[in-house]
Design an enzyme around this catalytic site. Structure first.
Site, mmCIF file in Angstrom:
data_model
loop_
_atom_site.group_PDB
_atom_site.id
_atom_site.type_symbol
_atom_site.label_atom_id
_atom_site.label_comp_id
_atom_site.label_asym_id
_atom_site.label_seq_id
_atom_site.Cartn_x
_atom_site.Cartn_y
_atom_site.Cartn_z
ATOM 1 N N HIS A 106 -6.779 -3.800 -0.214
ATOM 2 C CA HIS A 106 -6.800 -3.996 -1.530
ATOM 3 C C HIS A 106 -6.966 -5.796 -1.859
ATOM 4 C CE1 HIS A 106 -4.301 -0.235 -3.142
ATOM 5 N NE2 HIS A 106 -5.058 -0.215 -1.411
ATOM 6 N N ASP A 117 -9.906 0.443 -2.385
ATOM 7 C CA ASP A 117 -9.311 1.786 -2.805
ATOM 8 C C ASP A 117 -9.542 1.260 -4.838
ATOM 9 O OD1 ASP A 117 -9.068 1.323 -0.524
ATOM 10 O OD2 ASP A 117 -7.075 1.743 -0.449
ATOM 11 N N GLU A 155 -7.207 7.332 -2.954
ATOM 12 C CA GLU A 155 -6.042 7.014 -1.696
ATOM 13 C C GLU A 155 -5.219 6.865 -3.181
ATOM 14 O OE1 GLU A 155 -4.116 4.680 1.025
ATOM 15 O OE2 GLU A 155 -4.387 3.681 0.358
ATOM 16 N N HIS A 199 -2.411 7.105 2.292
ATOM 17 C CA HIS A 199 -2.091 8.207 0.676
ATOM 18 C C HIS A 199 -2.143 9.477 0.422
ATOM 19 C CE1 HIS A 199 1.356 4.714 -0.070
ATOM 20 N NE2 HIS A 199 0.280 3.714 -0.279
ATOM 21 N N HIS A 218 -7.727 -0.477 2.227
ATOM 22 C CA HIS A 218 -6.119 -0.278 2.458
ATOM 23 C C HIS A 218 -5.919 -2.005 2.564
ATOM 24 C CE1 HIS A 218 -2.227 0.343 4.175
ATOM 25 N NE2 HIS A 218 -2.195 -0.332 4.821
HETATM 26 FE FE FE2 Z 1 -4.639 1.703 -0.499
HETATM 27 FE FE FE2 Z 2 -4.039 2.547 2.731
#
Ligand code: FE2
Ligand code: FE2
Length: 271
Positions: A180, A8, A39, A68, A178
């Site tokens: 991170h 991400d 995202e 997102h 997701h």
């Molecule tokens: Fe993310």
């Molecule tokens: Fe996410």
């Protein structure tokens, strides 16, 4: 096939670092296929069309999304026209865009990239396991495509590991996004698929998962609305995964993490 997956991209820091690193990493690692999850590219929330264009121009072959996906509404008409930007496959029927892309790398080999989203501690969606299994009835590793990569966008490591083992032997790489935060469980599973629970974000790690730390921490101290969250803007660490596959089988020869720049300990595979 040499594959690079970057986790991400968070805000300008992550976006700029990933765009700057893509050409360098492509050359240094002889990358055939580069995938990025974007995202959170737009100020932490969603992806704008000009940012997607910039990432494709920098060398991303496929861009994936997650919960997102629609935070920037301008991406809805864009994704309908851009097959290399994909969103989770288990969104409801009729959602704009596709959950997978088949891309041809410069020497003519084909790869399938898919995006699915978990359901544990996430919004309820259609079953990601069944949606993936259905897609894989139509694309076979080592015959119709030389490589298959899944970005499994999920919160819970248990769901990610269950997904990984469920499709071990059917894909080249299953990588989570997701959270991170890069996980160190990268491995070749017993039947030849590479797996990492989370690639980690491309973002400033002096933060709370990419957002400035004081307002983010205040949300946990005081259970009331506070300052709006904004992405941390220090130097990003570009985080991702490097995988080498055997074209005859599509299965993995090697998986290694990539961490470049910023605060995290640095690592770059030698190719
Ligand atoms: Fe993310
Ligand atoms: Fe996410």
């Amino acid at each position: 096939m040499n594959i690079l997956f970057l986790g991400d991209l968070v805000g300008r820091s992550g976006r700029d670092a990933a765009a700057a690193a893509l050409p360098t990493l492509r050359a240094a690692l002889a990358i055939d296929l580069a995938i990025v999850n974007a995202e959170n590219a737009s100020h932490g929330f969603g992806l704008a069309p000009d940012m997607a264009d910039a990432l494709f121009a920098a060398g991303a072959d496929v861009i994936t999304l997650g919960n997102h996906a629609w935070d920037r509404r301008e991406i809805l008409p864009y994704i309908a026209q851009q097959p290399r930007l994909i969103r989770p496959i288990n969104f409801p029927p009729g959602t704009p865009g596709a959950g997978f892309a088949v891309v041809t790398v410069p020497d003519g080999r084909r790869a399938l990239v898919l995006n699915a989203m978990g359901r544990l501690f996430m919004d309820p969606l259609d079953c990601p396991f069944r949606a993936t299994a259905e897609l894989l009835t139509r694309h076979k590793l080592g015959s119709s495509v030389a490589a298959i990569v899944a970005d499994f966008h999920a919160e819970a490591t248990s769901e990610k590991m269950a997904y990984g083992h469920s499709f071990d032997s059917q894909m080249s790489l299953i990588v989570g996004t997701h959270t991170h935060s890069p996980s160190a469980v990268h491995q070749i599973l017993p039947n030849g698929t590479t797996y990492q629970s989370d690639a980690g974000m491309c973002g400033d790690y002096d933060s709370v998962i990419g957002m400035t730390k004081v307002p983010a921490a205040a949300r946990f101290w005081r259970k009331m609305p506070g300052e709006r969250l904004a992405p941390a803007d220090g130097e990003a660490t570009v985080c991702g995964t490097f995988v080498q596959t055997d074209d005859a089988t599509g299965l993995a020869l090697r998986i290694e993490p990539v961490r470049q720049g910023g605060r995290l300990s640095q690592t770059l595979p030698v190719v």
